[in-house]
Design a protein around this motif. Structure first.
Motif, PDB file in Angstrom:
ATOM      1  N   GLY A   1       0.792  -1.232   0.000  1.00 12.43           N
ATOM      2  CA  GLY A   1       0.000   0.000   0.000  1.00 12.43           C
ATOM      3  C   GLY A   1       0.813   1.265   0.000  1.00 12.43           C
ATOM      4  O   GLY A   1       0.552   2.163   0.789  1.00 12.43           O
ATOM      5  N   GLU A   2       1.798   1.352  -0.851  1.00 16.14           N
ATOM      6  CA  GLU A   2       2.557   2.586  -1.014  1.00 16.14           C
ATOM      7  C   GLU A   2       2.450   3.046  -2.456  1.00 16.14           C
ATOM      8  O   GLU A   2       2.335   2.236  -3.365  1.00 16.14           O
ATOM      9  CB  GLU A   2       4.025   2.365  -0.633  1.00 16.14           C
ATOM     10  CG  GLU A   2       4.220   2.050   0.838  1.00 16.14           C
ATOM     11  CD  GLU A   2       5.682   1.852   1.196  1.00 16.14           C
ATOM     12  OE1 GLU A   2       5.957   1.464   2.339  1.00 16.14           O
ATOM     13  OE2 GLU A   2       6.535   2.081   0.333  1.00 16.14           O
ATOM     14  N   SER A   3       2.524   4.342  -2.643  1.00 12.82           N
ATOM     15  CA  SER A   3       2.225   4.903  -3.959  1.00 12.82           C
ATOM     16  C   SER A   3       3.212   4.471  -5.032  1.00 12.82           C
ATOM     17  O   SER A   3       2.907   4.532  -6.214  1.00 12.82           O
ATOM     18  CB  SER A   3       2.198   6.428  -3.873  1.00 12.82           C
ATOM     19  OG  SER A   3       3.459   6.923  -3.466  1.00 12.82           O
ATOM     20  N   SER A   4       4.406   4.042  -4.645  1.00 16.42           N
ATOM     21  CA  SER A   4       5.374   3.627  -5.656  1.00 16.42           C
ATOM     22  C   SER A   4       5.022   2.278  -6.266  1.00 16.42           C
ATOM     23  O   SER A   4       5.561   1.902  -7.308  1.00 16.42           O
ATOM     24  CB  SER A   4       6.777   3.566  -5.047  1.00 16.42           C
ATOM     25  OG  SER A   4       6.786   2.673  -3.946  1.00 16.42           O
ATOM     26  N   TYR A   5       4.118   1.549  -5.640  1.00 20.11           N
ATOM     27  CA  TYR A   5       3.698   0.260  -6.147  1.00 20.11           C
ATOM     28  C   TYR A   5       2.458   0.449  -7.015  1.00 20.11           C
ATOM     29  O   TYR A   5       1.497   1.073  -6.605  1.00 20.11           O
ATOM     30  CB  TYR A   5       3.398  -0.712  -5.005  1.00 20.11           C
ATOM     31  CG  TYR A   5       4.637  -1.186  -4.311  1.00 20.11           C
ATOM     32  CD1 TYR A   5       5.238  -0.430  -3.313  1.00 20.11           C
ATOM     33  CD2 TYR A   5       5.235  -2.403  -4.657  1.00 20.11           C
ATOM     34  CE1 TYR A   5       6.386  -0.849  -2.684  1.00 20.11           C
ATOM     35  CE2 TYR A   5       6.386  -2.832  -4.017  1.00 20.11           C
ATOM     36  CZ  TYR A   5       6.954  -2.059  -3.038  1.00 20.11           C
ATOM     37  OH  TYR A   5       8.089  -2.471  -2.422  1.00 20.11           O
ATOM     38  N   GLU A   6       2.489  -0.142  -8.203  1.00 22.25           N
ATOM     39  CA  GLU A   6       1.405   0.050  -9.159  1.00 22.25           C
ATOM     40  C   GLU A   6       0.112  -0.566  -8.665  1.00 22.25           C
ATOM     41  O   GLU A   6       0.109  -1.669  -8.109  1.00 22.25           O
ATOM     42  CB  GLU A   6       1.772  -0.551 -10.509  1.00 22.25           C
ATOM     43  CG  GLU A   6       0.699  -0.342 -11.577  1.00 22.25           C
ATOM     44  CD  GLU A   6       1.153  -0.766 -12.952  1.00 22.25           C
ATOM     45  OE1 GLU A   6       2.369  -1.008 -13.130  1.00 22.25           O
ATOM     46  OE2 GLU A   6       0.292  -0.859 -13.847  1.00 22.25           O
TER      47      GLU A   6
END
Lengths: 115, 114
Positions: free
Chosen positions: A98-103
């Motif tokens: 759940g981090e923005s760098s993960y698509e």
């Protein structure tokens, strides 16, 4: 690899009726999102799950909307009772973390029409 | 209030032509910016992602640019194809401490004519 699965694809109900949407995320993705997309608009985040825990539900209208993610896999979004303004496409997405760098990978959505 | 503004709202071009879509944002703190392509009746699919330190990123015929100082991004499509007809959505991720707060633009509807 199967993508995010949503059902039903389309739903037409009368106002004041209940409705439920189901989402099966990509295997191994621990983060699941529900979005609402009105016509001509971008998606709006309703709720985000990390495993079984709802970590961000600030945009979920809690008087009529509820969601659950049992066992940290599938999720259900419910509206009861539905209102005319709830007509929209409800998108489910999942990501590995759940981090923005993960698509985020989106499902095809459920198009809800409330009459 | 965090906002993402996209322009134009819609665009019609002929096959083979280039086009550029714009995205202005006021999201703070800034984490990253993504461009998504959403075909009719489908969910969005990520095209590019850029962090603060990146000012250009390509994915085939799609090239995104980012100016973090002016808080502007663009998506350039080269030699357009009929299959490029879709909505293109700019998403800016903000928040801190590991939280993910996405702000979506309304999208630009692109129609490519033969």
């Amino acid at each position: 690899e199967a993508g995010v699965v949503q059902s039903p694809r389309y739903k037409i109900i009368e106002k004041k009726q209940p409705v439920a949407f189901w989402c099966n995320p990509i295997s191994g993705h621990n983060t699941l999102y529900w979005y609402r997309q009105n016509l001509g608009q971008g998606p709006e985040l309703l709720i985000r799950y990390e495993n079984e825990e709802a970590v961000d539900d600030s945009q979920l209208p809690k008087d009529r909307f509820s969601a659950e993610r049992l066992k940290g896999v599938d999720s259900t979004l419910k509206i009861q009772p539905a209102e005319l303004g709830d007509s929209a496409v409800y998108l489910c997405a999942s990501s590995l973390v759940g981090e923005s760098s993960y698509e985020q990978y989106f499902g095809p959505g459920t198009r809800l029409t409330v009459t | 209030k965090n906002q993402v503004e996209q322009s134009p709202q819609s665009l019609i071009i002929l096959e083979g032509k280039n086009c550029t879509l714009q995205c202005n944002y006021t999201v703070s703190p800034f984490s990253n910016l993504r461009w998504y392509k959403q075909d009719t009746g489908r969910g969005p699919v990520s095209l590019t992602i850029m962090t603060f330190s990146e000012n250009t990123k390509s994915n085939g015929r799609y090239t995104a640019t980012l100016d973090a100082d002016t808080k502007q991004s663009s998506l350039h499509i080269t030699a357009s194809q009929l299959s490029d007809s879709a909505s293109y959505i700019c998403v800016v991720a903000g928040g801190s401490g590991g939280s993910y707060i996405p702000t979506f633009g309304r999208g630009t509807s692109l129609i490519v004519h033969p």
